[in-house]
Each structure stands twice: as structure tokens, then as C-alpha cells.
Design an enzyme around this catalytic site. Sequence first.
Site, mmCIF file in Angstrom:
data_model
loop_
_atom_site.group_PDB
_atom_site.id
_atom_site.type_symbol
_atom_site.label_atom_id
_atom_site.label_comp_id
_atom_site.label_asym_id
_atom_site.label_seq_id
_atom_site.Cartn_x
_atom_site.Cartn_y
_atom_site.Cartn_z
ATOM 1 N N ALA A 87 -2.427 5.128 -1.285
ATOM 2 C CA ALA A 87 -1.299 4.638 -2.090
ATOM 3 C C ALA A 87 -0.145 5.629 -2.048
ATOM 4 O O ALA A 87 -0.337 6.823 -1.826
ATOM 5 C CB ALA A 87 -1.745 4.413 -3.538
ATOM 6 N N ASP A 88 1.047 5.100 -2.259
ATOM 7 C CA ASP A 88 2.230 5.940 -2.381
ATOM 8 C C ASP A 88 3.207 5.262 -3.337
ATOM 9 O O ASP A 88 3.415 4.048 -3.259
ATOM 10 C CB ASP A 88 2.901 6.160 -1.025
ATOM 11 C CG ASP A 88 3.920 7.278 -1.103
ATOM 12 O OD1 ASP A 88 3.498 8.445 -1.211
ATOM 13 O OD2 ASP A 88 5.129 6.995 -1.097
#
Length: 196
Positions: A64-65
Site C-alpha cells: 500500500a501507499d
Amino acid sequence: ILASKSPRRQYLLKQAGLSFSVIPSSIDETSIPISSPEIYVKVLSEAKAENVSAKYPEKWVIGADTIVLKDGAILGKPDSKAQARAMLKQLSGQTHQVLTGYAICCKSKNRKYSETVKTQVLFKSLTNREIEWYIHTKEPFDKAGAYAIQGLGTFLVKSINGSYTNVVGLPVCEVIEFLLKEGVIGFNVSNNMTAS
């Protein structure tokens, strides 16, 4: 496996009842070209998940970012008090977007899914005194956009439109939905989610 050392993402997955290992990816984030913010966070999350998945091909990996976007500009993590102050002033009384790209993959099953989730966040109008107090807590540092909605920064946020957990760092509803659909996790009689 969660391919992130973010304590906020770990907390969210624990709250959702998942058992997982934490193995941060070793990719160089600066090597990912910045395209549109929506595509950028998705591509970055895919790169993180695939980096860890290559070492653990039998496991399901979540990457995730998260970025904060104001008027088309990405607000990263502030490097100084002056930067944190400028970001908080820019967000004061305004609506901004929080975008989280997430990717879930399992190399041995040849399965990969990724998406970007967007949440609108409205800040209250902040006084200089509130900004200085908040900077003094040191919470703005190490946070995109210089605030943490799940921490002391909760007082900054007047309203949100969309996923709350997305603003924290991971859209839990969407992640769990995918894992259930794929049969990676299920529900047992004691109301806990379990790996299948």
C-alpha cells in the site's frame, strides 16, 4: 504478509482480526515515475507487493501507499517545522484528498489485484496557536500531509467523505472484501476471521 512497516496499517489489519507477518518491501520508491497521483500510488503499491511476493511466492502479500493531495499537488511527509506549518496552513479550512493505492498478490497462484481509493477530507479553520501546538506534539512528522487523523490530529478534521481507514493508510473494507472473495480468509464460529 503486509509489505509495509507502517504501524498504522498494522493496527488496522489487527483491528480487522487478521493474522499476518510484516515484511517491508525493499524497493526504491524514488525509482517509480510520478504519473497521475491515482496511478502513482497504485503502481507503487504493486511494486511493494511484488517485491515481497517474489521472495514468498506461496503467500498472499498486501502492499500500500498513501498520499495527500491538495489542488493537484502531492503533500508528502514534512522535513521541518516550517514545512509542517506550511502544509497545515494550506489545508486549514479546505478540502483535500487522501489517496491510497493497495495491491494484493500471490505469485504462485498468479493472482494480482490493485486499486486506488480516494477520500475527501475537510479541515476546520485552524488558528496559528492550534497549528503551533500541533507541531509541538511532533505528530505531523512522518505523516503525509503533516497530520494523523487517528491521533491528536483528529481535532483538525471537520468531516470526511469516503473511507476513514483509507485516510489512516489502508482501505480495510476493500482489502477484506477481496480476501474473502478469493477465499484467503473466512469467518469461523467464534466470529473471528481466519486464514483459509
